[in-house]
Design a protein around this motif. Structure first.
Motif, PDB file in Angstrom:
ATOM      1  N   UNK A  40       0.828  -1.215   0.000  1.00 48.19           N
ATOM      2  CA  UNK A  40       0.000   0.000   0.000  1.00 48.19           C
ATOM      3  C   UNK A  40       0.859   1.260   0.000  1.00 48.19           C
ATOM      4  N   UNK A  41       2.176   1.117  -0.232  1.00 50.18           N
ATOM      5  CA  UNK A  41       3.124   2.230  -0.197  1.00 50.18           C
ATOM      6  C   UNK A  41       3.127   2.936   1.157  1.00 50.18           C
ATOM      7  N   UNK A  42       3.051   2.138   2.217  1.00 45.39           N
ATOM      8  CA  UNK A  42       3.095   2.646   3.576  1.00 45.39           C
ATOM      9  C   UNK A  42       4.292   2.049   4.298  1.00 45.39           C
ATOM     10  N   UNK A  43       4.626   2.632   5.444  1.00 45.27           N
ATOM     11  CA  UNK A  43       5.691   2.116   6.297  1.00 45.27           C
ATOM     12  C   UNK A  43       5.078   1.524   7.559  1.00 45.27           C
ATOM     13  N   UNK A  44       5.552   0.361   7.960  1.00 45.76           N
ATOM     14  CA  UNK A  44       5.146  -0.255   9.214  1.00 45.76           C
ATOM     15  C   UNK A  44       6.023   0.351  10.303  1.00 45.76           C
TER      16      UNK A  44
ATOM     17  N   UNK B 174       2.874  11.036   2.884  1.00 47.00           N
ATOM     18  CA  UNK B 174       1.671  11.840   2.686  1.00 47.00           C
ATOM     19  C   UNK B 174       0.651  11.663   3.800  1.00 47.00           C
ATOM     20  N   UNK B 175       1.001  10.923   4.838  1.00 45.05           N
ATOM     21  CA  UNK B 175       0.050  10.629   5.903  1.00 45.05           C
ATOM     22  C   UNK B 175      -0.823   9.438   5.522  1.00 45.05           C
TER      23      UNK B 175
ATOM     24  N   UNK C  94      15.293   8.788  10.116  1.00 45.13           N
ATOM     25  CA  UNK C  94      15.443   9.946   9.235  1.00 45.13           C
ATOM     26  C   UNK C  94      14.134  10.265   8.515  1.00 45.13           C
ATOM     27  N   UNK C  95      13.409   9.254   8.049  1.00 43.78           N
ATOM     28  CA  UNK C  95      12.162   9.521   7.321  1.00 43.78           C
ATOM     29  C   UNK C  95      11.137  10.238   8.200  1.00 43.78           C
ATOM     30  N   UNK C  96      11.184   9.994   9.510  1.00 47.04           N
ATOM     31  CA  UNK C  96      10.274  10.685  10.419  1.00 47.04           C
ATOM     32  C   UNK C  96      10.583  12.178  10.459  1.00 47.04           C
TER      33      UNK C  96
END
Length: 184
Positions: free
Chosen positions: A20-24, A46-47, A91-93
């Motif tokens: 789903x192009x999300x991060x766990x 993108x939330x 870093x992504x956060x």
């Protein structure tokens, strides 16, 4: 929760999240009295909206029902996003928090509240608000200097156009939209 259960849950759910192009971001199994609660936190650049969370929750439920990752006992599944005061661990956060105010606990001791301006592989560029009418100052923090960081909620932040609003819009926009809908 044992490490092996955590790893099994991550291996089971991460492919669904990635598809789903999300991060766990987090998996937690907590005992609440006699009940167990499986909390799964997902996010993206993108939330995450409620429709995506609901869809993931149904897919997680089906996948967990066909596996033995949670064992035989009953449990409650909670799927959500990190929330407004999200911790900044990777870093992504920090990249997702550009433009936001954050509170930093420094590795050397002490705290710092500043706005995140830029993020690169080594650290963050910040704008530290001025105190008692002084101008804001620039500061650079390497990731190694940060013990903990968390986004701060701002209720009266001035946007680039000078409007008061946490989301950068004007409160009058909502009133205008309601009036337009009533007139239609």
């Amino acid at each position: 929760m044992s490490t092996t259960q955590s790893e099994r849950l991550r291996e089971l759910l991460e492919p669904l999240v990635s598809s789903k192009d999300l991060d766990l971001e987090e998996i937690e199994v907590a005992s609440v009295g006699r009940k167990r609660v499986l909390r799964v936190v997902v996010d993206s650049d993108d939330g995450v909206d409620l429709d995506r969370i609901a869809e993931l929750s149904r897919e997680f439920s089906a996948k967990l029902d066909e596996s033995d990752a949670m064992g035989d006992g009953e449990y409650t599944l909670e799927v959500g996003s990190p929330g407004a005061e999200r911790p900044l661990n990777e870093q992504r956060h920090y990249v997702r928090a550009i433009g936001r105010l954050a509170k930093f606990q420094l590795a050397e001791g002490g705290e710092l509240t500043a706005r995140i301006l830029k993020v690169d592989d080594e650290g963050v560029d910040l704008e530290v608000p001025g105190v008692k009418g002084r101008k804001p100052t620039a500061r650079r923090l390497a990731f190694a200097e940060i013990a903990k960081a968390r986004v701060e909620v701002e209720f009266n932040r001035k946007s680039a156009d000078g409007a008061d609003s946490a989301d950068g819009g004007s409160d009058n926009d909502d009133e205008k939209n309601v009036k337009e809908e009533e007139e239609a």
